[in-house]
Design a protein around this motif. Structure first.
Motif: not given
Length: 402
Positions: A144-151, A179-184, A389-402
């Motif tokens: 989950l932490t790896a998903r939170v750190n999605h580029p 959670t996002l700020a502490s892990l990213r 888990e919530l942070a990981a689900v949110v980060a799944d929608a991040f676009e690396a090229g956004a």
């Protein structure tokens, strides 16, 4: 021998005015490329198993000859170039594989140390000599932490919505942002866009009395991150909060244009902007929120009226042209009370799962019930896992090229 007989089989495709490339191929190499059957010479008798004339001399004409497959001519130079490219690719892959194998021979594979439970106790009591390895829970947290750190390149804007007050929307905003700020490693800011004296700034230690109104007033002088930092407060998790105006008469004037100006300024310095919206959907700033949001988080309590209000929020968004945001939204069922009575939360989750991208349930937590400043280290393990888990689900929608 005539000149035409001498040149037969050595001419080019241009020597055939009818454009019969197949005929050129057969006479040049003596076989059809599709079937591999040797071509008949013009002066040879048609005998053998490929002939249409049997030994008795009576010609057999097939009733329905099979259609001849289309002949495709391939430039030999192109084939040679393809083969050379394939050889270079295989060579490069072989070198990379060799490097990996060399590293594998030089380095021993070591199990990751356990992070919790009895495995952690044995690991520490043995002086780190006995390593039972990670538990399934530790492995899930790491994934989950790896998903939170999605580029993420650029700025991702998240709007927190709810039609009903008292469901913990502001608390979810603060804990998710923390959670996002502490892990990213990038910057995360939460904006209080509640027109009714929002309380987001009370969830972290207050460092400044400046509000979003002061930032807009001094926008022309903001050039660097250090400049905008003077208008925000930062908590232990590294989450920054831009407070709203505490005077309801003034905050009511926070319009759509004001919100757009605020976000357009913040996105130059922050990678993630969370907006804690008010309970109403008709105030002016809400149109700016929905117009700029990349993702919605719709918060509901575990009660029936809370679930109905969250569903009504989705209905309103669908009816006003925001169906794409609803389909990509995350529904959060926040247990603000210790018990939900006889409400079947599984059925509530199924209802939201049919309408949005994901559903996350956050359990009741005594620290969050206090309503004071939030310290992530004081949260119960189950609450921290749910927020992860919530942070990981949110980060799944991040676009690396956004």
């Amino acid at each position: 021998m005539t000149q035409s007989e001498t040149s037969k089989g050595t001419g080019s495709a241009e020597d055939y005015p009818d454009g019969s490339v197949g005929r050129y191929v057969r006479e040049r190499w003596g076989q059809t490329p599709a079937s591999g059957i040797p071509a008949q010479k013009p002066d040879e008798p048609a005998t053998g198993r490929h002939s249409l004339t049997p030994p008795g001399g009576v010609e057999e004409v097939p009733a329905s000859p099979a259609p001849r497959p289309a002949v495709r001519w391939v430039d030999p130079a192109a084939v040679a170039a393809q083969q050379a490219q394939r050889a270079r690719s295989e060579q490069a892959n072989g070198q990379a594989e060799g490097a990996d194998l060399a590293s594998a021979r030089l380095l021993r594979k070591v199990k990751r140390p356990p992070q919790s439970g009895w495995r952690r106790a044995i690991y520490l009591m043995s002086g780190r000599m006995i390593n039972p390895g990670e538990s399934p829970a530790d492995i899930r947290r790491r994934e989950l932490t790896a998903r939170v750190n999605h580029p993420l390149l650029g700025c991702h804007k998240i709007a927190m919505l709810s039609l009903k007050g008292g469901v913990g929307k502001t608390t979810v905003t603060a804990t998710l942002g923390g959670t996002l700020a502490s892990l990213r490693g990038d910057r995360v800011v939460a904006v209080d866009a509640n027109p009714d004296r929002g309380t987001l700034s009370q969830k972290i230690p207050l460092e400044t009395s400046a509000t979003v109104r002061h930032l807009l007033r001094d926008a022309q002088r903001v050039r660097r991150y250090a400049d905008v930092r003077a208008y925000t407060s930062q908590g232990p998790s590294r989450l920054e909060v831009l407070a709203s105006e505490q005077d309801p008469a003034v905050s009511e004037a926070f319009s759509e244009e004001d919100y757009r100006r605020t976000v357009n300024l913040l996105e130059h310095f922050y990678n993630i902007v969370l907006t804690d919206c008010g309970t109403g959907l008709m105030h002016s700033a809400m149109y700016g929120v929905l117009g700029l949001a990349d993702q919605l988080i719709i918060v509901s309590s575990g009660s029936i009226d809370g679930a109905r209000s969250a569903s009504a929020t989705m209905d309103w968004l669908d009816a006003h042209g925001h169906g794409d945001l609803v389909a990509n939204a995350v529904a959060v069922i926040n247990s603000v009370h210790r018990r939900s009575g006889s409400v079947d939360l599984d059925r509530v989750a199924e209802h939201f799962a049919a309408r949005c991208r994901a559903v996350v349930r956050i359990p009741f937590d005594e620290h969050l019930e206090e309503g004071a400043e939030i310290d992530l280290d004081r949260l119960a393990p189950a609450t921290r896992d749910a927020l992860l888990e919530l942070a990981a689900v949110v980060a799944d929608a991040f676009e690396a090229g956004a």
